[in-house]
Design a protein around this motif. Sequence first.
Motif, PDB file in Angstrom:
ATOM      1  N   ARG A 235      30.596 -19.935-101.077  1.00  0.00           N
ATOM      2  CA  ARG A 235      29.762 -19.066-101.926  1.00  0.00           C
ATOM      3  C   ARG A 235      30.238 -19.076-103.379  1.00  0.00           C
ATOM      4  O   ARG A 235      29.435 -19.143-104.304  1.00  0.00           O
ATOM      5  N   ARG A 236      31.572 -19.055-103.546  1.00  0.00           N
ATOM      6  CA  ARG A 236      32.110 -18.992-104.907  1.00  0.00           C
ATOM      7  C   ARG A 236      32.122 -20.354-105.597  1.00  0.00           C
ATOM      8  O   ARG A 236      31.755 -20.465-106.772  1.00  0.00           O
ATOM      9  N   ASP A 237      32.591 -21.365-104.861  1.00  0.00           N
ATOM     10  CA  ASP A 237      32.797 -22.677-105.492  1.00  0.00           C
ATOM     11  C   ASP A 237      32.478 -23.781-104.492  1.00  0.00           C
ATOM     12  O   ASP A 237      33.382 -24.307-103.838  1.00  0.00           O
ATOM     13  N   PRO A 238      31.210 -24.159-104.338  1.00  0.00           N
ATOM     14  CA  PRO A 238      30.850 -25.229-103.388  1.00  0.00           C
ATOM     15  C   PRO A 238      31.549 -26.544-103.699  1.00  0.00           C
ATOM     16  O   PRO A 238      31.838 -27.323-102.787  1.00  0.00           O
ATOM     17  N   GLU A 239      31.830 -26.797-104.980  1.00  0.00           N
ATOM     18  CA  GLU A 239      32.504 -28.044-105.331  1.00  0.00           C
ATOM     19  C   GLU A 239      33.912 -28.093-104.745  1.00  0.00           C
ATOM     20  O   GLU A 239      34.390 -29.153-104.335  1.00  0.00           O
ATOM     21  N   ALA A 240      34.592 -26.944-104.689  1.00  0.00           N
ATOM     22  CA  ALA A 240      35.936 -26.910-104.103  1.00  0.00           C
ATOM     23  C   ALA A 240      35.888 -27.232-102.611  1.00  0.00           C
ATOM     24  O   ALA A 240      36.793 -27.883-102.079  1.00  0.00           O
TER      25      ALA A 240
END
Length: 272
Positions: A235-240
């Motif tokens: 939710r916060r950082d899909p790239e991570a």
Amino acid sequence: MRPVVLACVVVPVTAVLYGVLGLLRRRQDRWHRVMVERAAGLLQDPYRAAAHRWWPGDDVQAAAAALLLDGLVTVNHRGNLSLTAAGSDPDRTAGHPLPDALLDALRRRTAPALLGNVSQRDAAFNAARAEFHAAGRTAAQHEIPVFRREPGAAGQIALLLVLAHMLVTVLALAGLAPRGPVESAAVAATAVGLVAQLVWFGVYGRLRTAHTQRDAWAEQVARAGLHPALAELARRDPEAVARLRTSRWRVRRGRNRGRPRRRSTPAGAPPA
């Protein structure tokens, strides 16, 4: 032996045998319900629930996601995990045995590491992970009745008595000459009871080991959803999350295998 007397012996014995099957099935169902309740209670720890999921969402990925959310590590586009200043602090912990084990594994490295390399080649991390999950299964099975695959001495004697009873019944049937419809019906009932007893042995053998094919722990794991840390990171950082996947399937960081690169020329030498 008269046909009616023989039928009065065989039919009740058959009923008792199938009653034993019913009791065994009831006991196994009760055992399974207790195991499901115990497993459900222990699997409230989401790391245990994620243990047997496919690797993009398993417990190792979840531990790495938790470290990212806590700001203890970072991950670059190539999947290399690096400690932050907070993660390098030996007094800082993640608050859970599994992320703590991963954090310790990263602290033992002298360079950024890949998650795939840690999960495959770090013996200390894998030992801590196995110990954590083994403790969960041991607690789930504590004080739960264990079904033996082989009957005890009393059960073996009972089976021998049933076999002897069947042999006597076959010999008695061979010498019968029924007279009238009542004796003919008694002979038919005896024959049906004898066939049912033969079938009983096969059913009993399968039912006695049926509990080994029912894994309440695996059933509860299959029902568990995505680990909260992975869901929050997505939710916060899909790239991570994508970078963690890259970190997991990569095992070798490069020719240096995670160690600092050596200089090709001595320090201070003029460049070519």
